[in-house]
Design a protein around this motif. Structure first.
Motif, PDB file in Angstrom:
ATOM      1  N   LEU A  13       0.579  -1.048   0.182  1.00  0.00           N
ATOM      2  CA  LEU A  13       0.256  -0.005   0.385  1.00  0.00           C
ATOM      3  C   LEU A  13       0.857   1.345  -0.154  1.00  0.00           C
ATOM      4  N   VAL A  14       1.940   1.244   0.777  1.00  0.00           N
ATOM      5  CA  VAL A  14       2.918   2.349   0.618  1.00  0.00           C
ATOM      6  C   VAL A  14       3.433   2.561  -0.632  1.00  0.00           C
ATOM      7  N   LEU A  15       3.813   1.491  -1.383  1.00  0.00           N
ATOM      8  CA  LEU A  15       4.264   1.658  -2.932  1.00  0.00           C
ATOM      9  C   LEU A  15       3.207   2.112  -3.811  1.00  0.00           C
ATOM     10  N   GLU A  16       2.085   1.904  -3.344  1.00  0.00           N
ATOM     11  CA  GLU A  16       0.891   2.202  -4.246  1.00  0.00           C
ATOM     12  C   GLU A  16       0.712   3.999  -3.922  1.00  0.00           C
ATOM     13  N   ALA A  17       0.994   4.154  -2.687  1.00  0.00           N
ATOM     14  CA  ALA A  17       0.708   5.561  -2.140  1.00  0.00           C
ATOM     15  C   ALA A  17       1.631   6.689  -2.999  1.00  0.00           C
ATOM     16  N   LEU A  18       2.831   5.974  -3.267  1.00  0.00           N
ATOM     17  CA  LEU A  18       4.095   6.564  -3.708  1.00  0.00           C
ATOM     18  C   LEU A  18       3.684   7.235  -5.324  1.00  0.00           C
ATOM     19  N   GLN A  19       2.805   6.546  -5.894  1.00  0.00           N
ATOM     20  CA  GLN A  19       2.489   6.911  -7.189  1.00  0.00           C
ATOM     21  C   GLN A  19       1.256   7.917  -7.266  1.00  0.00           C
ATOM     22  N   GLY A  20       0.531   8.279  -6.117  1.00  0.00           N
ATOM     23  CA  GLY A  20      -0.688   8.921  -5.686  1.00  0.00           C
ATOM     24  C   GLY A  20      -0.170  10.376  -5.576  1.00  0.00           C
ATOM     25  N   LEU A  66      10.986   9.836  -1.398  1.00  0.00           N
ATOM     26  CA  LEU A  66      10.887   8.727  -2.223  1.00  0.00           C
ATOM     27  C   LEU A  66       9.664   8.894  -3.292  1.00  0.00           C
ATOM     28  N   ARG A  67       8.798   9.511  -3.013  1.00  0.00           N
ATOM     29  CA  ARG A  67       7.797   9.806  -3.902  1.00  0.00           C
ATOM     30  C   ARG A  67       8.370  10.683  -5.304  1.00  0.00           C
ATOM     31  N   ASN A  68       9.142  11.475  -4.938  1.00  0.00           N
ATOM     32  CA  ASN A  68       9.819  12.348  -5.804  1.00  0.00           C
ATOM     33  C   ASN A  68      10.794  11.730  -6.847  1.00  0.00           C
ATOM     34  N   ARG A  69      11.458  10.677  -6.014  1.00  0.00           N
ATOM     35  CA  ARG A  69      12.494   9.736  -6.873  1.00  0.00           C
ATOM     36  C   ARG A  69      11.539   8.948  -7.618  1.00  0.00           C
ATOM     37  N   VAL A  70      10.382   8.438  -7.371  1.00  0.00           N
ATOM     38  CA  VAL A  70       9.554   7.535  -8.184  1.00  0.00           C
ATOM     39  C   VAL A  70       9.177   8.448  -9.558  1.00  0.00           C
ATOM     40  N   ARG A  71       8.661   9.569  -9.330  1.00  0.00           N
ATOM     41  CA  ARG A  71       8.327  10.439 -10.252  1.00  0.00           C
ATOM     42  C   ARG A  71       9.413  10.695 -11.244  1.00  0.00           C
ATOM     43  N   ALA A  72      10.797  10.885 -10.812  1.00  0.00           N
ATOM     44  CA  ALA A  72      11.902  11.285 -11.729  1.00  0.00           C
ATOM     45  C   ALA A  72      12.760  10.279 -12.070  1.00  0.00           C
ATOM     46  N   GLY A  73      12.867   9.115 -11.549  1.00  0.00           N
ATOM     47  CA  GLY A  73      13.922   8.072 -11.821  1.00  0.00           C
ATOM     48  C   GLY A  73      13.436   7.286 -12.799  1.00  0.00           C
ATOM     49  N   PRO A  74      14.353   6.384 -13.600  1.00  0.00           N
ATOM     50  CA  PRO A  74      13.784   5.258 -14.422  1.00  0.00           C
ATOM     51  C   PRO A  74      13.286   4.264 -13.803  1.00  0.00           C
ATOM     52  N   GLU A  75      12.401   3.189 -14.496  1.00  0.00           N
ATOM     53  CA  GLU A  75      11.665   2.372 -13.982  1.00  0.00           C
ATOM     54  C   GLU A  75      12.483   1.164 -13.563  1.00  0.00           C
ATOM     55  N   LYS A  76      13.778   1.145 -14.229  1.00  0.00           N
ATOM     56  CA  LYS A  76      14.735   0.111 -13.883  1.00  0.00           C
ATOM     57  C   LYS A  76      15.224   0.057 -12.562  1.00  0.00           C
TER      58      LYS A  76
END
Length: 387
Positions: free
Chosen positions: A305-312, A323-333
């Motif tokens: 659920l935390v990983l899902e919240a990082l995309q919201g 971490l949310r900012n890194r998810v939005r900026a970083g590559p999927e790999k």
């Protein structure tokens, strides 16, 4: 005009191949009365008055209309005059050959997927020139092997056609197995795919040569071209069915984690569960250890659920905003890096969350989450802790 005594006497009959014959009688008005095609198949009697024409004419149309439903498929995929125009073992051989071709088509799709994965398709760090060089070396090895094998064994393929046909099928399976296993050992990838392509080229020589000998055996009316053409049609149909099944099968295979991903997830891991985060499908896959208890399962669910919240866009604790900012900026790999860092954040947040649940009266010693019985085992870090 025919007299009454001869009205019911057949004047002549015609027959196509080993099919049922139809007779021709004189009608009362002096015309020719032909028995309907297929009357013995459909168990109806009666005749029609028509002029005898060729199979492509009006009289021949009655055959197509009254023939069994599979007659069209028989005409497309079996030699003309079947079964009289081929050997008695033709149909059993072709049935088993079609089964083998279907299985090889599925295996070939998996092998192609593995080779493309190994040369770097989908990997941003892969070099186009290196992939091209690998492909050229692979093809060159196969071409040389084809020439050498034809020179070495070409004169012996007629003597033991069955033996060489079986050899070609087994070698083909070995070649596809090598291709499927090639990405697991990247250091030996080029050598592995070159060896597999060499084997496939030998298969093409042995299989093609022995197929010609088998076609000569099967053709009983000097109809080798027709038997060979219909065999090609059958193989094309089977391969088409295999491709359609492969389209459904490959997404299931391509969604599996690679060896490097699994090593990244396992190395230095301290929790008795693993998470794989697939951003492309917005999915979190959880693997539980044999030592995972109820609180571990609660933590794994919270982690997902935390990983899902990082995309919201909702509010998050201070440690998760970065971490949310890194998810939005970083590559999927780099998803596995985010998963590893969220483990560290949960080490601080989850004990407080669990204590809050217990203080509020929740029973955390059991859960009602939908969890199956699959469990995995992997080496845990010495600092592991079991919840």
């Amino acid at each position: 005009m025919a007299d009454g005594a001869n009205l019911n006497s057949p004047l002549c009959s015609e027959q196509f191949g080993s099919g049922a014959a139809r007779g021709c009688m004189a009608a009362a008005d002096g015309s020719l009365q032909w028995e309907a095609w297929g009357c013995r198949w459909w168990e109806f009697s009666g005749a029609f008055t028509a002029k005898p024409q060729g199979r492509d004419g009006g009289g021949g149309g009655a055959l197509g209309a009254a023939s069994p439903p599979l007659s069209g498929l028989v005409a497309v995929f079996l030699p003309q005059g079947f079964p009289d125009s081929v050997s008695p073992d033709y149909l059993p051989y072709q049935l088993w050959d079609s089964v083998q071709a279907f299985a090889s088509s599925l295996s070939g799709s998996l092998a192609t997927h593995a080779v493309l994965l190994g040369i770097g398709v989908g990997n941003a760090e892969a070099s186009v020139s290196a992939a091209t060089a690998t492909w050229l070396v692979k093809d060159s090895t196969g071409m040389l092997g084809r020439i050498i094998f034809a020179w070495w064994k070409g004169g012996k393929l007629d003597c033991n056609a069955k033996q060489w046909r079986l050899f070609a099928d087994i070698l083909n399976d070995v070649a596809m197995f090598l291709e499927i296993m090639a990405p697991i050992f990247p250091v030996f990838f080029t050598v592995t795919v070159c060896t597999s392509n060499l084997a496939k080229c030998i298969v093409s020589v042995a299989g093609g040569a022995t197929r010609a000998a088998l076609t000569m055996h099967q053709a009983r009316r000097n109809n080798m071209a027709d038997v060979s053409a219909k065999d090609s049609s059958q193989e094309t149909l089977v391969n088409l069915a295999g491709l359609l099944v492969s389209l459904l099968m490959l997404p299931l295979v391509s969604g599996s984690p690679s060896v490097s991903e699994l090593q990244q997830l396992v190395e230095g891991h301290q929790e008795p569960y693993l998470l794989r985060w697939d951003l492309s499908q917005n999915q979190v896959q959880v693997v539980l250890s044999q030592m995972a208890g109820p609180e571990t399962i609660l933590r794994a669910a919270t982690h997902g659920l935390v990983l899902e919240a990082l995309q919201g866009d909702g509010p998050l604790p201070r440690g998760l905003e970065e971490l949310r900012n890194r998810v939005r900026a970083g590559p999927e790999k780099d998803n596995w890096v985010i998963v590893r860092d969220t483990h560290q954040v949960l080490d601080k947040l989850f004990p407080k969350f669990l204590k809050g649940l217990q203080d509020a009266g929740w029973k955390t010693e059991k859960h009602q989450l939908e969890v199956d019985e699959w469990r995995a085992t992997w080496p845990l870090s010495p600092e592991k802790k079991v919840l």
